[in-house]
Structures are given as structure tokens and as C-alpha cells.
Write a protein that holds these residues in place. Sequence first.
Motif, PDB file in Angstrom:
ATOM      1  N   GLY A  69       0.824  -1.214   0.000  1.00 55.71           N
ATOM      2  CA  GLY A  69       0.000   0.000   0.000  1.00 55.71           C
ATOM      3  C   GLY A  69       0.850   1.252   0.000  1.00 55.71           C
ATOM      4  O   GLY A  69       0.573   2.215  -0.733  1.00 55.71           O
ATOM      5  N   SER A  70       1.917   1.269   0.800  1.00 54.41           N
ATOM      6  CA  SER A  70       2.808   2.436   0.867  1.00 54.41           C
ATOM      7  C   SER A  70       3.517   2.671  -0.460  1.00 54.41           C
ATOM      8  O   SER A  70       3.633   3.813  -0.929  1.00 54.41           O
ATOM      9  N   LEU A  71       3.997   1.588  -1.077  1.00 57.07           N
ATOM     10  CA  LEU A  71       4.700   1.726  -2.352  1.00 57.07           C
ATOM     11  C   LEU A  71       3.767   2.211  -3.455  1.00 57.07           C
ATOM     12  O   LEU A  71       4.173   2.999  -4.323  1.00 57.07           O
ATOM     13  N   GLN A  72       2.540   1.744  -3.446  1.00 57.58           N
ATOM     14  CA  GLN A  72       1.590   2.202  -4.457  1.00 57.58           C
ATOM     15  C   GLN A  72       1.283   3.691  -4.296  1.00 57.58           C
ATOM     16  O   GLN A  72       1.079   4.404  -5.290  1.00 57.58           O
ATOM     17  N   ASN A 242      -5.416  -0.626   1.238  1.00 56.04           N
ATOM     18  CA  ASN A 242      -4.260   0.031   1.841  1.00 56.04           C
ATOM     19  C   ASN A 242      -4.602   0.397   3.283  1.00 56.04           C
ATOM     20  O   ASN A 242      -5.567   1.114   3.534  1.00 56.04           O
ATOM     21  N   ALA A 243      -3.801  -0.106   4.230  1.00 60.57           N
ATOM     22  CA  ALA A 243      -4.056   0.167   5.647  1.00 60.57           C
ATOM     23  C   ALA A 243      -2.928   0.970   6.270  1.00 60.57           C
ATOM     24  O   ALA A 243      -2.843   1.070   7.496  1.00 60.57           O
ATOM     25  N   GLU A 268     -11.700   2.602   4.149  1.00 61.93           N
ATOM     26  CA  GLU A 268     -11.999   3.111   2.814  1.00 61.93           C
ATOM     27  C   GLU A 268     -10.748   3.201   1.942  1.00 61.93           C
ATOM     28  O   GLU A 268     -10.756   3.843   0.897  1.00 61.93           O
ATOM     29  N   GLY A 269      -9.663   2.552   2.357  1.00 58.51           N
ATOM     30  CA  GLY A 269      -8.415   2.631   1.612  1.00 58.51           C
ATOM     31  C   GLY A 269      -8.536   2.048   0.217  1.00 58.51           C
ATOM     32  O   GLY A 269      -9.408   1.229  -0.075  1.00 58.51           O
ATOM     33  N   ASP A 270      -7.635   2.477  -0.660  1.00 58.58           N
ATOM     34  CA  ASP A 270      -7.635   1.986  -2.040  1.00 58.58           C
ATOM     35  C   ASP A 270      -7.368   0.484  -2.067  1.00 58.58           C
ATOM     36  O   ASP A 270      -6.670  -0.060  -1.216  1.00 58.58           O
TER      37      ASP A 270
END
Length: 720
Positions: A69-72, A242-243, A268-270
Motif C-alpha cells: 500500500g505504501s509503495l503504491q 491500503n491500511a 476506505e483505503g484503495d
Amino acid sequence: MNSKTSQPAQPAVSQSAESRFFNRELSWLEFNQRVLDEALDATSPLLERLKFLAITASNLDEFFMVRVGSLQMLRRQQNTSRDPAGLTAIEQLEAISQRTHQMVREQYRCLLKEIEPALQADQLRRVTKDELSDRQHTVIRQVFEQKIYPILTPIRVTGHDDFPQLVNQTMNLCVRLKGESDDKPKFAVIPFGRGRERIVTLPHEAGGYSYILLENLLEICIGSFFAGEMVLECVPFRMTRNADMELREDGASDLLKEMVEALDARREGDCVRLEVASTVSTETLSFLMQVTEVSEQDVYLLDGPLDLTVMMRVFEIQGFDQHRDKPWPSRNSPRIDATQSIFQEIAKGDILLYHPYESFDPVVRFIEEAAVDPDVLAIKQTLYRTSRNSPIVSALKRAAQNGKYVTAVLELKARFDEARNIEWARDLERSEVQVIYGVKGLKTHAKVCLVVRREPHGIQRYMHFGTGNYNEMTSRLYVDASLFTCDEDLGSDATALFHAVTGYSQPQRFRRLEAAPLGLREKLLELIDAEIDRKKHGQKAMIHAKLNALVDEQMIEALYRASQAGVKIRLNVRGVCCLKPGIEGLSENIIVTSIVDRFLEHSRVLYFHHGGDELVFISSADWMPRNLDRRIELLVPVNAPAAKSRLLSILKTHFMDTAKARKLMSDGRYVRSAVPAGTEPFRSQAQLYARISEEAQEAEQMRPTMLEPHLPSDVEKLSR
């Protein structure tokens, strides 16, 4: 299959070949491969292999939520900066996708080709819709009509705008229905929601167990949800969101409220990963990719059940013990007499416990006894992760109700335990416990409990320091060290630490402890430099460290310098290791191993030869930037001769492992340790359990038979 080595941790890019570091994310994936290797090990019991398969799936879930999630996010921001291994976010995501797809294929081959066929031969079987008997069909219809149809709700979906806010990492069905024209189908989604039991027990032969997964049951009965419509396809899918939430503490006047809002944002993360059954049609897959807004790189088409963490539930099915490891129940420590007050036992001398080989009960008892002891004046404790029905939290509440001064430094930002900790915070505050939510900008990860007691000679402070959480449930699975002490200097340091964390006290120089982010990094570098200096003066120099992760560049460079000076370094790093060992002129004096076995290696133990003086520490901190710079952590010296000797013996045992240890090579591969010809593999966890069991048994045999009075804590337990 018994995999001898895992795949190299680095992709074929020019920057990584020139780097002095392994990439963190790919190193983590190699750790998960070592867990998967346990599932692939044909010499292990079948259900144990299934358990490790479930663990690899759970590990990947968290990896995608946080790291991917962080890399995206960096990719969307068009961030082109490179990590210490020389990779951009885009290059890391490409390498992660390639490596993870390979790992997932291996997971499902192991499940479908090895474990499940062998379990089915012994009458533990997952039944598919094509294998059902008439009787099982009847049961399925009854279960559907009585327990499922009234609860689940299909939702019509036309596109991204009306796609429902599905719960992160839960099962869903995508249903394709015939539309008014063949080229315009209709779609619906049936969310399972959180907590829905996926295993449905079916009639089976005596001594056996048959089950069907909920999604397969629904495929059979799906027409009941869509009366008058033609169902063309019914496909399970699962989203990972993504959390890696961002908390803006500086602007938060109410941290509790801010945390609740941050948890809502996480829901509601991507979508960072879309898992779909491989039977999906091109049309339905295209629709799901559109509504979840994922790329092809983020799609995982799976040949078997989605979410293999469900296999942990299969592992727990009663019976079939022939397919499980022989239990290793925790032993009572011979160093603690259960007939005496825990404070009297600590007053005799420092006590080192090693869990889960030794019971965690003395830690719980320490706090429970303090809660009812009339001579205890105050209890101060850090809490990072606790169990759902924590006896420790209950004891703190009782202590406050008994008029003691109780302070709990409760970390609200413990990832994925935030909601539980928020509830604990509210509950503790209602019981008049002074609850502190830690320090702004830092997580309180240190494990310490301080009890202040009135005694005939004056005020006495008793402490527990640990490498693991105050959680009696995980203590049965995690390898951690506990130190009980009433050392005056450590008591003074513990008091100063709590004053610094809970109030406006300026951090003072500690007598014996070191704490991050105040001076722990500097202390470690000083200890490494001292070994370098001794080696340069012709003295013996050694460093041994047992950690969960080694990522910090400054610490790695210090170890490189030590290696170049000739210091012999042995590292046992369970998970991520960004240091490259065995490179001539850089790290040829460094050996790195990793142990993955039935217990999760979690203790942090450090040893420095120090000119023969032998300095030994336990710590809550791994060698990562977050631990050394952005968390409250502790480095605790173990100086009492008996405790130090015992800890050194335990550390040595871990480094002797040739059964479950893998050695990290300079190219990123992990290779099983060589076993000398004519000898049996040395399994450190089995050796430690046997040794500690023997000590406990000998102590029990030497113990005289006597009548044991109830302690105050026993009376308190009986009254509840």
C-alpha cells in the motif's frame, strides 16, 4: 517436498548489484518463503503443514495492506527516489508482483497436490459441489434456507460509482446475470461481511470430517437470490485495501478521537490487491478490475479457496491428532516457588524466564498479586498488544479499585490492534486507571511493568522487563525473554522513564537502561565500536545478536566496519535482513542465520565479548529506523550471574541449529544449514524444550511434599 533454498531476494536490475543492502520488501518475502518451506516439508505432520500455509497467507495479507500500500502511494505520487538497495517504488512493485505470484502458485500447489489429497485419504476432506452426496445436498439446502438466505443481501452494481464499500479482506461473490442483450450483462455482489463462518460441516463417515466452504455452498444455491433471472456466473473475490494510515498527531487535541477517525479512513483505503477464483470469465474479471481500480499486476487468479487463513480453522478441527505435532506445554519455572509471594522470590535475586518453554503465568501473577497486596502502593505499566480478555488489564482495573495508584501507558497506534486498545483505554479510564496514550510522534513499544511496594526497610521497586507483549495468549507461541528484578538502579531508571513518558520531565541520563529514541542507537554503536577498538589492539572481539529484523543502514554500516576490522559477528535474524553477509572486504566475518519453527522466534538478545567481560542485554527493539528513532524502546542489561549465564546458554543453543536454521548467502538465497556426516540435525527449539522440561521435572521431584496455603491472589481469583 522439502525446499533446500528459496529464490534470490533481488530482481535483475543494475542498481541492486551495486548496492550494499538487500531490499527490505523482497527480504521480507524471502522470510515468508521460509515459512512456506515449513508447509512444503513432507516430513512434518499434515495439519502442521496446513497451519504454516495459513500463516503464509496471513503474513501476505498484512504485507499487502502496509508495505505494498505504501509503495503504491509513492507510485501515484510519481516519486522516483531509490531505497538503500537502489530500487524505485515502481521497480519494487514489479519485483514484488513477480515474486508474490510465484509464491502464491507454490502455496496452491502445496495445498491442492500434497496436503489436501493426503488428508482426504484419512477422511478429512473439503467437498466441492461436484462431489456432494444426496444427503449432503439436503443438508446444504437446509443450512442455506435457515441460516444464510435470511442474512446475506445481494447488491446490484452497474459500475464504480455504485460499487459497495466492501470490508477489507473479506469474502464476496460477484454474480453475472443475463442482461437485456448478450453484450450487456448485469452484475451483483454478495458481501459475506466480517466474522462469517466459512466452514460448513457436512454429514460424513464415522471417524471422518467433511466440510464445504460457504462460497461453494452459495454457488449451488445462488439462484434463490435471483428469482426470475438467469445466473451466468458466480465467482468468489476478495479485496485487500491500503491500511498504511497517516495520523496527524500534532493537530490532534483528542488522540482517541483522531484514532477512531484514522480507523474509519483505513476501511476506505484503495484496493491494492484483488484475489479472484481462476474460473472467472474475461468479462467478469474486466468488470471487477474496473470497479476496484486495480492494474493487472495487482490481480491474483487463484486455483483453490481464496483466503487460505481459513485453513487455520481446519487445523483446529477436533481429532486427527496423528497429523499434529506432539504438544509442548509450557513448564513452570523452578526459579519461582509458587507457594511464596512473587515479590519474595524476586527479592532473592534476578529471575530470567524464557517463554513459551516456561510459563507466562508468573508475569500475570506479578500484576495480579500486586493488585491485591495491601503493601503495594503503585503500578505503572506499558501496554502495546493485549489479549481480548486480558487478565492483566483486569488486574490493573482491580488495583485501581483497591485504591492503588495505577498508570497504564497504552499505545493506541499499535497497528491492527488500535480498535481493541481504544476499548481498553475507555474501560481502564472508567475504573479510575490513569491512562496515558504515549508520546506524540512516537509509539511506546517498550515492555516494562513497575510495582512500588512498602516494606519494613522502606520503599522497594520491583520490575518486569520483556521482549514480548503483555499477552498471555501469544506468549504460548512467541519465543520471548522475561526479566524480574528489584535492582535499585533499574528501579530508578524505570521510574525516570515513566516520568518522561507520562509528564513533562526532561529525559535524564539513565544509570543502566538505554531507551530509544534518546540514546539506544548511540549505545549500540558505542558497543560495536568498542569491539572494533579491541580487535585493533589485538584482543578477542565478538558480537552475537538475535533479532527479528535488521534494516537500519547506520547499524548495518557499523557491522560492516566491525567485520572489516576482523570482529567475528553472528546474527540470528528471523525476518527481514538488509545486510549482505559473506562479501570479501566488506562482511566476510558476518554469518546470518534465520530460524523458522513451531514457535515464532521473537526475543531480542544481544551479546558483546567486551574484552571477556561479556555484556548481555534483552531488548524490545529491532534494528530498524522506526524502532531506534520513532519508538519508545528499551535495552535492558542482564548482569546477575545466574541470569546472564542462562541467557548466554540459550543464545548459544539458537546458533547451533542445523535443523530449522537457514543461512543467508551473499546473493540473497537462504540455504539450510549443513549437517555433519553421521550426526542428527540439531533443532534448537526441541533442545531448549527438552532442557527446560528436564529442569522443571528435576525441581518438582526435589520439592518436598507440603500443604500449600492460598496466596492473596488465589483468594481474589476464587472470589471472582
